[in-house]
Write a protein that holds these residues in place. Sequence first.
Motif, PDB file in Angstrom:
ATOM      1  N   VAL A  24       0.844  -1.199   0.000  1.00 41.11           N
ATOM      2  CA  VAL A  24       0.000   0.000   0.000  1.00 41.11           C
ATOM      3  C   VAL A  24       0.881   1.252   0.000  1.00 41.11           C
ATOM      4  CG1 VAL A  24      -2.068  -0.999   1.015  1.00 41.11           C
ATOM      5  CG2 VAL A  24      -0.218  -0.243   2.528  1.00 41.11           C
ATOM      6  N   SER A  26       2.856   4.674  -1.202  1.00 45.20           N
ATOM      7  CA  SER A  26       2.534   5.881  -1.954  1.00 45.20           C
ATOM      8  C   SER A  26       3.666   6.890  -1.774  1.00 45.20           C
ATOM      9  CB  SER A  26       1.206   6.506  -1.492  1.00 45.20           C
ATOM     10  OG  SER A  26       1.368   7.168  -0.243  1.00 45.20           O
ATOM     11  N   ASN A 118      -6.975   7.566   1.832  1.00 47.40           N
ATOM     12  CA  ASN A 118      -6.417   6.318   1.320  1.00 47.40           C
ATOM     13  C   ASN A 118      -6.313   6.310  -0.202  1.00 47.40           C
ATOM     14  OD1 ASN A 118      -6.599   5.555   4.032  1.00 47.40           O
ATOM     15  ND2 ASN A 118      -8.601   4.599   3.732  1.00 47.40           N
ATOM     16  N   ASN A 120      -4.886   3.421  -1.540  1.00 50.43           N
ATOM     17  CA  ASN A 120      -4.849   1.981  -1.783  1.00 50.43           C
ATOM     18  C   ASN A 120      -5.918   1.309  -0.918  1.00 50.43           C
ATOM     19  OD1 ASN A 120      -2.341   1.409  -3.576  1.00 50.43           O
ATOM     20  ND2 ASN A 120      -1.538   2.799  -2.010  1.00 50.43           N
ATOM     21  N   ASP A 121      -6.045   0.009  -1.065  1.00 50.81           N
ATOM     22  CA  ASP A 121      -7.107  -0.738  -0.392  1.00 50.81           C
ATOM     23  C   ASP A 121      -6.698  -1.111   1.039  1.00 50.81           C
ATOM     24  OD1 ASP A 121      -9.215  -2.300   0.339  1.00 50.81           O
ATOM     25  OD2 ASP A 121      -8.904  -3.858  -1.181  1.00 50.81           O
ATOM     26  N   TYR A 122      -7.420  -0.549   2.027  1.00 56.33           N
ATOM     27  CA  TYR A 122      -7.185  -0.858   3.436  1.00 56.33           C
ATOM     28  C   TYR A 122      -8.370  -1.606   4.053  1.00 56.33           C
ATOM     29  CZ  TYR A 122      -3.137   2.269   3.450  1.00 56.33           C
ATOM     30  OH  TYR A 122      -1.907   2.852   3.189  1.00 56.33           O
ATOM     31  N   HIS A 143      -8.164   4.868 -10.713  1.00 53.70           N
ATOM     32  CA  HIS A 143      -6.836   4.380 -11.045  1.00 53.70           C
ATOM     33  C   HIS A 143      -6.825   4.079 -12.542  1.00 53.70           C
ATOM     34  CE1 HIS A 143      -5.742   2.842  -6.732  1.00 53.70           C
ATOM     35  NE2 HIS A 143      -5.768   4.150  -6.833  1.00 53.70           N
ATOM     36  N   LYS A 240       6.383   3.369 -10.151  1.00 52.48           N
ATOM     37  CA  LYS A 240       5.171   2.694  -9.687  1.00 52.48           C
ATOM     38  C   LYS A 240       3.900   3.473  -9.997  1.00 52.48           C
ATOM     39  CE  LYS A 240       7.409   0.059  -6.016  1.00 52.48           C
ATOM     40  NZ  LYS A 240       7.407  -0.346  -4.593  1.00 52.48           N
ATOM     41  N   VAL A 241       3.826   4.715  -9.533  1.00 52.11           N
ATOM     42  CA  VAL A 241       2.573   5.473  -9.645  1.00 52.11           C
ATOM     43  C   VAL A 241       2.864   6.948  -9.940  1.00 52.11           C
ATOM     44  CG1 VAL A 241       0.335   5.958  -8.568  1.00 52.11           C
ATOM     45  CG2 VAL A 241       1.695   4.011  -7.770  1.00 52.11           C
ATOM     46  N   ARG A 278       0.683   2.825 -13.272  1.00 47.89           N
ATOM     47  CA  ARG A 278      -0.599   3.335 -12.786  1.00 47.89           C
ATOM     48  C   ARG A 278      -0.562   4.841 -12.600  1.00 47.89           C
ATOM     49  NH1 ARG A 278      -1.956   0.988  -7.364  1.00 47.89           N
ATOM     50  NH2 ARG A 278      -1.639   3.005  -6.353  1.00 47.89           N
ATOM     51  N   ASP A 280      -2.799   7.861 -10.735  1.00 49.83           N
ATOM     52  CA  ASP A 280      -3.769   8.019  -9.655  1.00 49.83           C
ATOM     53  C   ASP A 280      -4.361   9.420  -9.711  1.00 49.83           C
ATOM     54  OD1 ASP A 280      -4.985   8.413  -7.053  1.00 49.83           O
ATOM     55  OD2 ASP A 280      -3.848   6.676  -6.356  1.00 49.83           O
ATOM     56  N   HIS A 307     -11.616   3.436  -1.961  1.00 51.13           N
ATOM     57  CA  HIS A 307     -10.692   3.108  -0.880  1.00 51.13           C
ATOM     58  C   HIS A 307     -10.944   3.964   0.351  1.00 51.13           C
ATOM     59  CE1 HIS A 307      -7.843   1.430  -4.168  1.00 51.13           C
ATOM     60  NE2 HIS A 307      -8.709   0.523  -3.747  1.00 51.13           N
TER      61      HIS A 307
END
Length: 333
Positions: A24, A26, A118, A120-122, A143, A240-241, A278, A280, A307
Amino acid sequence: MKLLTHYSQIPSDQWDALVGNSPVTSWFQTREAYNFFDSLSFTEPFVFGVSDNNQIVCLTVGYLQGDGGWLKQKLSRRAIIIGGPLLTCQTTEAHLSSMLSALRENLRKRCIYIETRNLNDYSSWKSVFEANGFSYQAHLNFHLDSTSLDVINSNLSRTRKRHIHVGLRDGATLETASSDNDINEFYKILLDLYQTKVKKPLPPPEFFHKLHHLDSAKILVVRYNSQVIGGMAYVCLNKKVGYEWYVCGKDEAFKNLYPSELATYAGIKATADKGCPRFDFMGAGKPDVEYGVRNFKALFGGTLVEHGRFLFTCQPLVYSAGKLFMKIISNVK
């Protein structure tokens, strides 16, 4: 298990490794992000972590900020954690609970609320947040697959694809800001957007000038006949992002060039050019509230995700008064 509550207690190599390995991760939880918030005159950064067997197993980076004069500062002082905490496969519920407890106890007298935004997925950690007094707030985001320009262009809606083609064909260019004046012109457009439509606090110019000089960030601009007509505050995490932090355009004055669409496309293209899979969009509003920005972002072909956010209210009465005050201020403007 050891609680870490200060920047000097976090070994830089372990911090960087956690950013690289966390599922997760960032940019907003990196050392670069912490140092950026520390460089600003209007934010106060914080970092909390938990170490087990001399290894960091979870970490949270955020900042304290208020707006305006004395009264508005008191009613808006908040602790913001963009991205959400860094967790690993070694993180246990006890580790996260200890860190959240430290956040509450150390920040509750310094702000009116603590919020994780968030990226990402928590969802698998939701019960731990709730057990520590953090309520879940539904919030949407997009995303977008940015593995290549071919993939990006294939996912664009027909309308969005045509607008981008027309804008670039008719003379608009996508560039990186090359001077302080470029950033100032971008800021003027963004400030007008926030004052007339968004009606939310906007950081001062200092934020954007300092962001532009980071290794992982840039102010991207849309230019036409030497004039800046749009742009984006853009951040990238390694390979990554890529993140759209702020975006704007002179859409009324340059209707046939679609500057806001081009500015967003500039960020997406930069993400692909950097080899990030990705992009965001950093938010698409609440699911039960109509939101024009969500419709705008949807036409770029991303995946809608929820998220959410976690909110801990430190001072409930002041929090309620602050929400009412900000609503009144927004309506007056």
